[in-house]
Design a protein around this motif. Sequence first.
Motif, PDB file in Angstrom:
ATOM      1  N   ASN B  48      52.052  51.177  60.253  1.00 12.53           N
ATOM      2  CA  ASN B  48      52.040  49.893  59.565  1.00 12.53           C
ATOM      3  C   ASN B  48      51.543  49.990  58.133  1.00 12.53           C
ATOM      4  OD1 ASN B  48      52.855  48.602  61.935  1.00 12.53           O
ATOM      5  ND2 ASN B  48      50.744  48.561  62.688  1.00 12.53           N
ATOM      6  N   LEU B  49      50.800  51.056  57.835  1.00 16.08           N
ATOM      7  CA  LEU B  49      50.197  51.136  56.498  1.00 16.08           C
ATOM      8  C   LEU B  49      50.865  52.174  55.609  1.00 16.08           C
ATOM      9  CD1 LEU B  49      46.326  50.729  56.906  1.00 16.08           C
ATOM     10  CD2 LEU B  49      48.014  49.081  56.142  1.00 16.08           C
ATOM     11  N   GLU B  50      52.070  52.589  55.933  1.00 17.65           N
ATOM     12  CA  GLU B  50      52.716  53.547  55.031  1.00 17.65           C
ATOM     13  C   GLU B  50      53.054  52.826  53.730  1.00 17.65           C
ATOM     14  OE1 GLU B  50      55.625  56.335  56.447  1.00 17.65           O
ATOM     15  OE2 GLU B  50      54.883  56.157  58.505  1.00 17.65           O
ATOM     16  N   PRO B  51      52.466  53.262  52.612  1.00 14.58           N
ATOM     17  CA  PRO B  51      52.602  52.509  51.369  1.00 14.58           C
ATOM     18  C   PRO B  51      54.051  52.257  50.965  1.00 14.58           C
ATOM     19  CG  PRO B  51      50.931  54.194  51.145  1.00 14.58           C
ATOM     20  CD  PRO B  51      51.603  54.430  52.463  1.00 14.58           C
ATOM     21  N   GLY B  52      54.907  53.224  51.195  1.00  9.78           N
ATOM     22  CA  GLY B  52      56.300  53.098  50.758  1.00  9.78           C
ATOM     23  C   GLY B  52      56.954  51.821  51.261  1.00  9.78           C
ATOM     24  N   ALA B  53      56.582  51.385  52.454  1.00  6.77           N
ATOM     25  CA  ALA B  53      57.188  50.189  53.025  1.00  6.77           C
ATOM     26  C   ALA B  53      56.906  48.956  52.161  1.00  6.77           C
ATOM     27  CB  ALA B  53      56.672  49.968  54.441  1.00  6.77           C
ATOM     28  N   TYR B  54      55.799  49.019  51.404  1.00  4.56           N
ATOM     29  CA  TYR B  54      55.394  47.871  50.579  1.00  4.56           C
ATOM     30  C   TYR B  54      55.755  48.072  49.112  1.00  4.56           C
ATOM     31  CZ  TYR B  54      52.683  47.111  54.809  1.00  4.56           C
ATOM     32  OH  TYR B  54      52.315  46.931  56.104  1.00  4.56           O
ATOM     33  N   MET B  55      56.340  49.228  48.799  1.00  4.99           N
ATOM     34  CA  MET B  55      56.685  49.520  47.398  1.00  4.99           C
ATOM     35  C   MET B  55      58.128  49.084  47.152  1.00  4.99           C
ATOM     36  SD  MET B  55      54.822  53.265  47.306  1.00  4.99           S
ATOM     37  CE  MET B  55      55.088  53.658  45.583  1.00  4.99           C
ATOM     38  N   HIS B  56      58.295  47.811  46.836  1.00  4.59           N
ATOM     39  CA  HIS B  56      59.646  47.257  46.825  1.00  4.59           C
ATOM     40  C   HIS B  56      60.500  47.739  45.659  1.00  4.59           C
ATOM     41  CE1 HIS B  56      58.135  45.107  50.157  1.00  4.59           C
ATOM     42  NE2 HIS B  56      57.300  44.372  49.441  1.00  4.59           N
ATOM     43  N   ASP B  57      59.869  48.318  44.629  1.00  4.46           N
ATOM     44  CA  ASP B  57      60.661  48.906  43.556  1.00  4.46           C
ATOM     45  C   ASP B  57      61.363  50.170  44.040  1.00  4.46           C
ATOM     46  OD1 ASP B  57      59.773  46.961  41.918  1.00  4.46           O
ATOM     47  OD2 ASP B  57      58.234  48.199  40.926  1.00  4.46           O
ATOM     48  N   HIS B  58      60.745  50.820  45.016  1.00  2.00           N
ATOM     49  CA  HIS B  58      61.294  52.091  45.499  1.00  2.00           C
ATOM     50  C   HIS B  58      62.091  51.923  46.777  1.00  2.00           C
ATOM     51  CE1 HIS B  58      58.170  53.451  42.751  1.00  2.00           C
ATOM     52  NE2 HIS B  58      58.825  54.591  42.674  1.00  2.00           N
ATOM     53  N   VAL B  59      61.562  51.074  47.646  1.00  2.00           N
ATOM     54  CA  VAL B  59      62.165  50.940  48.970  1.00  2.00           C
ATOM     55  C   VAL B  59      62.727  49.535  49.118  1.00  2.00           C
ATOM     56  CG1 VAL B  59      61.694  50.972  51.446  1.00  2.00           C
ATOM     57  CG2 VAL B  59      60.634  52.676  49.959  1.00  2.00           C
ATOM     58  N   ASP B  60      64.027  49.437  49.364  1.00  2.47           N
ATOM     59  CA  ASP B  60      64.656  48.125  49.451  1.00  2.47           C
ATOM     60  C   ASP B  60      64.359  47.445  50.777  1.00  2.47           C
ATOM     61  OD1 ASP B  60      66.062  48.040  46.889  1.00  2.47           O
ATOM     62  OD2 ASP B  60      67.118  49.788  47.687  1.00  2.47           O
ATOM     63  N   LYS B  61      64.315  48.245  51.841  1.00  2.00           N
ATOM     64  CA  LYS B  61      64.031  47.674  53.154  1.00  2.00           C
ATOM     65  C   LYS B  61      63.416  48.781  53.991  1.00  2.00           C
ATOM     66  CE  LYS B  61      64.586  44.753  56.649  1.00  2.00           C
ATOM     67  NZ  LYS B  61      65.432  43.807  57.330  1.00  2.00           N
ATOM     68  N   ALA B  62      62.365  48.423  54.743  1.00  2.00           N
ATOM     69  CA  ALA B  62      61.706  49.452  55.562  1.00  2.00           C
ATOM     70  C   ALA B  62      61.798  49.089  57.038  1.00  2.00           C
ATOM     71  CB  ALA B  62      60.245  49.606  55.153  1.00  2.00           C
ATOM     72  N   TYR B  63      61.947  50.124  57.871  1.00  2.00           N
ATOM     73  CA  TYR B  63      61.983  49.947  59.332  1.00  2.00           C
ATOM     74  C   TYR B  63      60.979  50.890  59.963  1.00  2.00           C
ATOM     75  CZ  TYR B  63      66.456  47.495  58.873  1.00  2.00           C
ATOM     76  OH  TYR B  63      67.443  46.609  58.548  1.00  2.00           O
ATOM     77  N   LYS B  64      60.329  50.409  60.986  1.00  2.00           N
ATOM     78  CA  LYS B  64      59.471  51.306  61.764  1.00  2.00           C
ATOM     79  C   LYS B  64      60.303  52.026  62.822  1.00  2.00           C
ATOM     80  CE  LYS B  64      55.414  50.213  63.468  1.00  2.00           C
ATOM     81  NZ  LYS B  64      54.433  49.298  64.070  1.00  2.00           N
ATOM     82  N   MET B  65      59.893  53.267  63.070  1.00  2.00           N
ATOM     83  CA  MET B  65      60.597  54.109  64.038  1.00  2.00           C
ATOM     84  C   MET B  65      59.628  54.557  65.121  1.00  2.00           C
ATOM     85  SD  MET B  65      63.776  54.909  63.438  1.00  2.00           S
ATOM     86  CE  MET B  65      64.236  56.566  63.889  1.00  2.00           C
ATOM     87  N   PRO B  66      60.138  54.837  66.321  1.00  2.00           N
ATOM     88  CA  PRO B  66      59.285  55.525  67.298  1.00  2.00           C
ATOM     89  C   PRO B  66      59.122  56.970  66.854  1.00  2.00           C
ATOM     90  CG  PRO B  66      61.502  55.312  68.155  1.00  2.00           C
ATOM     91  CD  PRO B  66      61.498  54.609  66.826  1.00  2.00           C
ATOM     92  N   TYR B  67      58.016  57.587  67.218  1.00  2.00           N
ATOM     93  CA  TYR B  67      57.797  58.982  66.839  1.00  2.00           C
ATOM     94  C   TYR B  67      58.804  59.892  67.543  1.00  2.00           C
ATOM     95  CZ  TYR B  67      53.589  58.641  64.057  1.00  2.00           C
ATOM     96  OH  TYR B  67      52.714  58.394  63.045  1.00  2.00           O
ATOM     97  N   PRO B  68      59.158  60.989  66.874  1.00  2.00           N
ATOM     98  CA  PRO B  68      60.070  61.951  67.517  1.00  2.00           C
ATOM     99  C   PRO B  68      59.525  62.455  68.861  1.00  2.00           C
ATOM    100  CG  PRO B  68      59.734  62.517  65.213  1.00  2.00           C
ATOM    101  CD  PRO B  68      58.793  61.403  65.521  1.00  2.00           C
ATOM    102  N   SER B  69      58.209  62.394  69.034  1.00  2.00           N
ATOM    103  CA  SER B  69      57.628  62.882  70.300  1.00  2.00           C
ATOM    104  C   SER B  69      58.007  61.979  71.467  1.00  2.00           C
ATOM    105  CB  SER B  69      56.112  62.980  70.175  1.00  2.00           C
ATOM    106  OG  SER B  69      55.571  61.738  69.817  1.00  2.00           O
ATOM    107  N   ASP B  70      58.545  60.790  71.180  1.00  2.00           N
ATOM    108  CA  ASP B  70      59.017  59.925  72.269  1.00  2.00           C
ATOM    109  C   ASP B  70      60.375  60.374  72.809  1.00  2.00           C
ATOM    110  OD1 ASP B  70      56.886  58.300  72.457  1.00  2.00           O
ATOM    111  OD2 ASP B  70      57.717  56.644  71.311  1.00  2.00           O
TER     112      ASP B  70
END
Lengths: 452, 350, 92
Positions: B48-70
């Motif tokens: 939830n706190l990955e900065p890129g998700a909130y950096m709207h100049d860089h990231v147009d839309k962010a999605y959370k993913m399950p970890y590859p370990s799932d």
Amino acid sequence: MTKLAFERPIIQRINAGLPSKYGLPRHIEPLSHIEGVSIRELLSRYGSPLFILSESTIRRTYRDAHRAFSTRYPNVQFAWSYKTNYLNAVCRTFHQEGSWAEVVSGFEYDKAIANGVPPEYILFNGPDKTRDDLQKAIKNQSFIHIDHFDELYEIIALTKELNQKARVAIRVNMDTGIYPQWDRFGFNYENGEAWDALNRIMASTQLELVGLHTHIGTYMMSTEAYKTAAAKLAALAVGLERKHKHHIRYIDIGGGFASRNTLRGAYYPGTDTAPSFDDFAEAITSALMSSELKPETLPMLILETGRALIDDAGYLTGTVLANKRLADGRRATIIDAGVNLLFTSFWYDHDIRPVEATSEQTEDTTIYGPLCMNIDVIRGSILFPLLKKGDHFVIKRVGAYNNTQWLQFITLRPKVVMIDTQGQVHVVRKEEKLETINAQEVVPVHLDKIEW
Amino acid sequence: MTTLDKTLTIAVSGINNIDSPGPGIPVIRGLRESDKIRARIIGIAYENLEPGAYMHDHVDKAYKMPYPSDGVESYLERLRYIHSREHIDVLIPNFDSELFTLMKSEKILTEMGIRTFLPTLAQFEERHKANLPDYGRKYGVLVANSETLTSIADLNHIREKMEFPIVVKGKFYDAYIAYDLEQARIYFNRISAKWGLPIVVQEFIRGTEVNVIALGDGRGNTIGAVPMRKQYITDKGKAWGGITLADDTMMELTQKIMHATKWRGGMELELIRTKKDELYLIEINPRLPAWVYLAVAAGQNLPEALVRLALGEAVQPFARYDVGKMFIRYSYDMICELREFEQLSTHGEL
Amino acid sequence: MKAQQLNEEIMKIKKNLAISDTGFVFDPSTGDSYTLNPVGLELIQLIKSGQDLPAITTHITGKYDVDAIAFERYYLDFIATLRQMHLIDDNA
């Protein structure tokens, strides 16, 4: 108006730390039916907990494995590893498919005979063969896989007493680049012990050297190691041809193939990492085909894989006994099947599912078995749907080692049923009762009477 | 040779642009500055706190993913959902732990219409920390001696094989220098709790750490390569600042490895230059590193080249880069709305 | 007697809690955030509106497929969790 399904209320702290164990919480799909048969109905008919075996899965898995090897190598034979699951119904399914028997004790040997396996189709492995066992195996012309020199000399002595030849192979241990190296069984390859043993056997008129056997480890995820093992056994076979003009009848590469269960401590789930039968077959057969073994005298390739053939066919289902909260606020769910039934939970993070449909909600949950013991943990930490008392669960991939290593501890062992290929359900092992256990006990007379 | 007429949708992970950052945001900066591609950027976040998700100049839309370990299945299921909404053209994974899952799914991704440019599973496995000694023998490269441990009991025998200090490393990340057995045990437990087994212990090679970022086209050609020395290393082992170098031996080693392995995709070589001026390979990271923007600034826009390779375009190797170009990493307190945190944490997208 | 008290006690949810209708909860005094499942959200709203356990039970058992005894167990467990998270004002 029908009422809405009730889900227990929960509140969860949003983990703001970086990085936690979980990304997007994954929805755990319920599993309500096995081979079209309702698990709920099975539980109500046969009691809870309950082991369920799928005959179709056994046959399908066997055929897949057989196809992988036999399309790559001209002469392939499987031998069912009795210790992995010696329920007679399971053994007989494999025998019907064409498997020989691989046994590691007199008990397993007799079980194979009782299952109608011709003695000349039994491979007798392991360090524990009594004098009686060996006598029987020699008389029956079973294949004896010699584990150590003491056994080799005992067999030579017995063949003289019995005035009968024995069919023998040796078990070879070797460095295949994997750790730990299983060097406690058989004769070592690198230090020349295996070659010495083979020469000793060739020098005996009473012993017929029929094969070479190795078993490099358990739950192997690397196919490379099998390639090495096959190449080393092939080199021994070529050595025998050169020196003694002797062609062995088979190379037995053992078992140990990983199943799709997830080992504790592994990052990826076993469903992603376990090599396929094709991967194992490619490694093993390519090493044999590219060895100096002559095409016209290629030995039979024997496989003793157990776990990878039966794990997927077994399910353990049961009932939620209770929910509680632990001191740190985490959820604990207690189910009616513990480590007494699911011995493999000591080394796997088993795939456990709800039987009934649940919502998307999950909670960090510890799943405990019912035993009065701290080690009775089925899953230490899992994001699990919110099951209520009386709801049902099913654990996948429990076919290997549980029906042989389970414990009669604190409580009795439940029924095992098998769903046949027509969807009919058969009890293949009855539940234990107090009388089952007491029947084995003898109470001294002076303890007969107890006064209160 | 331009794709400018179309806006590409490019999904990028590793947008944890924190004090020890993932490569996502630097990769995105390269793409944003490209004059050959125009991109809509989809951020792939795990937390939830990955900065890129909130950096709207860089990231147009962010999605959370399950970890590859799932597991592959749940990973693909989520990716399918994102793809159905966004029509991803190219996916650039920036975490080692994602690579295995994505390489296994490459065919499915291609069928979905998602292009990647990843090493093959064989290339990926071969350069694994645990296999480095074999790798060195096979390709004639000096490597640090290492052992793979599957249980803590194995540590007791390590003294017979190498001398302390040793470097204790996780399967994907984390490396600690242990000066005695007790420390090694602590690190073993710490790393295995996070990344699972096995643990790799490596001989500690004294010298200066130097790195090369490189991009291979999968046919043996080096499309770009920039050597760099970290000028200062943080307590987490990450670069604080770095400077591009002119070093023929490093470049030759890189091209030799690229040529011999036919590496496809981004790569970082971690090397130690000893006092005797030998170059030891201590690790190959199978992706572009977090300092990739230094290469962009030095004249090699490797993220852009990687996207074009993924699209199947012919990309000419970069001929030069600026030597002596520096980067200094800094942190910055971005102000965010609670509403956005709520959005990402409860709906998994922002 | 205890059950009697239970029934008459009206829980007080901590003041200032920001609860959105998506089930997102923000506690401004600690900075912690939480998520509620739909039933949890509904319960919090019922408690906030001043309803006691009997009223809440009537509401929930009328709407959902759950009996009063089972519901009480889950309700009390939920309240205990809220209390552990310091989201209930016991001094009110």
